[in-house]
Design an enzyme around this catalytic site. Structure first.
Site, PDB file in Angstrom:
ATOM      1  N   MET A  21     -59.593  42.370  51.547  1.00  0.00           N
ATOM      2  CA  MET A  21     -58.286  42.562  50.910  1.00  0.00           C
ATOM      3  C   MET A  21     -57.282  41.616  51.573  1.00  0.00           C
ATOM      4  O   MET A  21     -57.402  41.324  52.762  1.00  0.00           O
ATOM      5  CB  MET A  21     -57.835  44.013  51.088  1.00  0.00           C
ATOM      6  CG  MET A  21     -58.706  44.985  50.334  1.00  0.00           C
ATOM      7  SD  MET A  21     -58.323  46.684  50.735  1.00  0.00           S
ATOM      8  CE  MET A  21     -56.799  46.885  49.843  1.00  0.00           C
ATOM      9  N   LYS A  25     -58.047  36.637  46.841  1.00  0.00           N
ATOM     10  CA  LYS A  25     -58.998  36.608  45.725  1.00  0.00           C
ATOM     11  C   LYS A  25     -58.272  36.666  44.379  1.00  0.00           C
ATOM     12  O   LYS A  25     -58.596  35.902  43.477  1.00  0.00           O
ATOM     13  CB  LYS A  25     -59.973  37.790  45.811  1.00  0.00           C
ATOM     14  CG  LYS A  25     -60.798  37.820  47.072  1.00  0.00           C
ATOM     15  CD  LYS A  25     -61.728  39.009  47.074  1.00  0.00           C
ATOM     16  CE  LYS A  25     -61.017  40.353  47.056  1.00  0.00           C
ATOM     17  NZ  LYS A  25     -60.207  40.615  48.254  1.00  0.00           N
ATOM     18  N   GLU A  94     -61.779  42.800  40.829  1.00  0.00           N
ATOM     19  CA  GLU A  94     -62.211  44.067  41.453  1.00  0.00           C
ATOM     20  C   GLU A  94     -63.639  44.417  41.062  1.00  0.00           C
ATOM     21  O   GLU A  94     -63.963  45.579  40.774  1.00  0.00           O
ATOM     22  CB  GLU A  94     -61.245  45.199  41.097  1.00  0.00           C
ATOM     23  CG  GLU A  94     -59.788  44.922  41.428  1.00  0.00           C
ATOM     24  CD  GLU A  94     -59.499  44.846  42.918  1.00  0.00           C
ATOM     25  OE1 GLU A  94     -60.385  45.191  43.736  1.00  0.00           O
ATOM     26  OE2 GLU A  94     -58.379  44.431  43.288  1.00  0.00           O
ATOM     27  N   CYS A 150     -55.998  38.465  60.506  1.00  0.00           N
ATOM     28  CA  CYS A 150     -56.079  39.745  61.214  1.00  0.00           C
ATOM     29  C   CYS A 150     -54.677  40.153  61.655  1.00  0.00           C
ATOM     30  O   CYS A 150     -54.002  39.399  62.374  1.00  0.00           O
ATOM     31  CB  CYS A 150     -57.015  39.639  62.409  1.00  0.00           C
ATOM     32  SG  CYS A 150     -57.030  41.137  63.419  1.00  0.00           S
ATOM     33  N   CYS A 191     -61.415  43.375  66.058  1.00  0.00           N
ATOM     34  CA  CYS A 191     -60.314  44.355  65.967  1.00  0.00           C
ATOM     35  C   CYS A 191     -60.628  45.477  64.977  1.00  0.00           C
ATOM     36  O   CYS A 191     -59.850  46.426  64.851  1.00  0.00           O
ATOM     37  CB  CYS A 191     -59.018  43.661  65.559  1.00  0.00           C
ATOM     38  SG  CYS A 191     -58.435  42.439  66.754  1.00  0.00           S
TER      39      CYS A 191
HETATM   40  P1  ADP Z   1     -56.750  39.924  47.452  1.00  0.00           P
HETATM   41  O1  ADP Z   1     -56.921  39.870  45.951  1.00  0.00           O
HETATM   42  O2  ADP Z   1     -57.870  39.241  48.195  1.00  0.00           O
HETATM   43  O3  ADP Z   1     -56.474  41.319  47.962  1.00  0.00           O
HETATM   44  P2  ADP Z   1     -54.200  38.687  46.937  1.00  0.00           P
HETATM   45  O4  ADP Z   1     -54.459  37.432  46.159  1.00  0.00           O
HETATM   46  O5  ADP Z   1     -53.767  39.884  46.148  1.00  0.00           O
HETATM   47  O6  ADP Z   1     -55.458  39.045  47.835  1.00  0.00           O
HETATM   48  O7  ADP Z   1     -53.045  38.456  48.041  1.00  0.00           O
HETATM   49  C1  ADP Z   1     -53.060  37.395  48.943  1.00  0.00           C
HETATM   50  C2  ADP Z   1     -51.655  37.292  49.553  1.00  0.00           C
HETATM   51  O8  ADP Z   1     -51.407  38.453  50.356  1.00  0.00           O
HETATM   52  C3  ADP Z   1     -51.460  36.143  50.517  1.00  0.00           C
HETATM   53  O9  ADP Z   1     -51.147  34.938  49.851  1.00  0.00           O
HETATM   54  C4  ADP Z   1     -50.274  36.627  51.353  1.00  0.00           C
HETATM   55  O10 ADP Z   1     -49.052  36.313  50.720  1.00  0.00           O
HETATM   56  C5  ADP Z   1     -50.391  38.150  51.326  1.00  0.00           C
HETATM   57  N1  ADP Z   1     -50.818  38.789  52.587  1.00  0.00           N
HETATM   58  C6  ADP Z   1     -50.387  40.003  53.043  1.00  0.00           C
HETATM   59  N2  ADP Z   1     -51.006  40.365  54.193  1.00  0.00           N
HETATM   60  C7  ADP Z   1     -51.850  39.338  54.520  1.00  0.00           C
HETATM   61  C8  ADP Z   1     -52.779  39.114  55.609  1.00  0.00           C
HETATM   62  N3  ADP Z   1     -52.981  40.009  56.601  1.00  0.00           N
HETATM   63  N4  ADP Z   1     -53.482  37.962  55.594  1.00  0.00           N
HETATM   64  C9  ADP Z   1     -53.298  37.063  54.600  1.00  0.00           C
HETATM   65  N5  ADP Z   1     -52.448  37.217  53.564  1.00  0.00           N
HETATM   66  C10 ADP Z   1     -51.719  38.342  53.499  1.00  0.00           C
HETATM   67 ZN    ZN Z   2     -58.361  40.549  65.292  1.00  0.00          ZN
END
Ligand code: ADP
Ligand code: ZN
Length: 205
Positions: A21, A25, A94, A150, A191
């Site tokens: 997450m 993606k 998803e 992380c 972690c």
């Molecule tokens: P996924 O579909 O893999 O859950 P998203 O495309 O919805 O990911 O979201 C990616 C975005 O989330 C990143 O571009 C960034 O702005 C934000 N983000 C929030 N927390 C984090 C984190 N811990 N690491 C990287 N990106 C993060």
């Molecule tokens: Zn870590």
């Protein structure tokens, strides 16, 4: 981006975008869908009902707020029913929540000359393979594994940390929690914490 190296028109194939997450993606799926639309391809986007992030179930949304419209589905049969004959690109977000029959559907769609893009979390909160993702990764022509950051140490994150009431969820908590008050953090392997029942009683030295 490797996902831009496509085999060519009228040849079907499968692309999988996986990772934890927050790894981007949905952003990447949206980017590929937008580029396919710019190329004037006929595109249909689907998404598991189980994810209701931000703007509701009729959109694929990334954590940065970008969206494309999506048809909510629970099963591969629903995708097959909704599919139009002239659709050239099928994007599914998803995918980890779908039954393993999604592998056969993706294969059939690719065999019929369509480009199939699937995005999904490849590991569950325990760090173990999630739903149909291992099989999808195996049959795909193109695979991209993305990483988040992380939130504890700032290194690349490859694990979903589930927290319940602010504490790491135990190993025997269910793989899919519906409507629960759990939250998730992106974390690296070192972690990431998934206590087993016995570890709750006896602190690790
Ligand atoms: P996924 O579909 O893999 O859950 P998203 O495309 O919805 O990911 O979201 C990616 C975005 O989330 C990143 O571009 C960034 O702005 C934000 N983000 C929030 N927390 C984090 C984190 N811990 N690491 C990287 N990106 C993060
Ligand atoms: Zn870590």
């Amino acid at each position: 981006m490797i996902g831009d190296l496509y085999p060519g028109d009228n040849r079907g194939w499968i692309e999988v975008v996986c990772g934890v997450m927050f790894s981007g993606k949905s952003e990447e799926l949206i980017r590929r869908v937008r580029r396919a639309l710019i190329a004037r391809k006929r595109v249909q986007v689907f998404k598991s009902h189980l994810d209701e992030r931000y703007s509701g179930i009729y959109h694929v949304s990334s954590h940065d707020g970008r969206t494309v419209e999506a048809v909510p589905i629970d099963t591969p049969e629903q995708i097959a029913r909704e599919l139009r004959d002239d659709t050239q690109v099928v994007a599914i977000d998803e995918a980890q929540f779908l039954p393993v029959a999604i592998v056969d559907l993706a294969t059939a769609l690719a065999s019929s000359g369509r480009r199939v893009i699937l995005a999904g979390t490849d590991t569950d909160f325990r760090g173990e393979p999630f739903g149909p993702m291992p099989q999808l990764l195996a049959v795909a022509e193109i695979v991209d594994k993305l990483h988040a950051i992380c939130v504890v140490c700032g290194n690349p994150a490859s694990r979903n940390q589930r927290l319940i009431g602010g504490r790491p969820a135990r190993y025997d908590s269910p793989t899919i929690m519906v409507g629960g008050d759990e939250s998730y953090e992106a974390r690296c392997r070192s972690c990431h914490s998934v206590p087993r029942r016995d570890e709750d009683q006896v602190p690790l030295l």
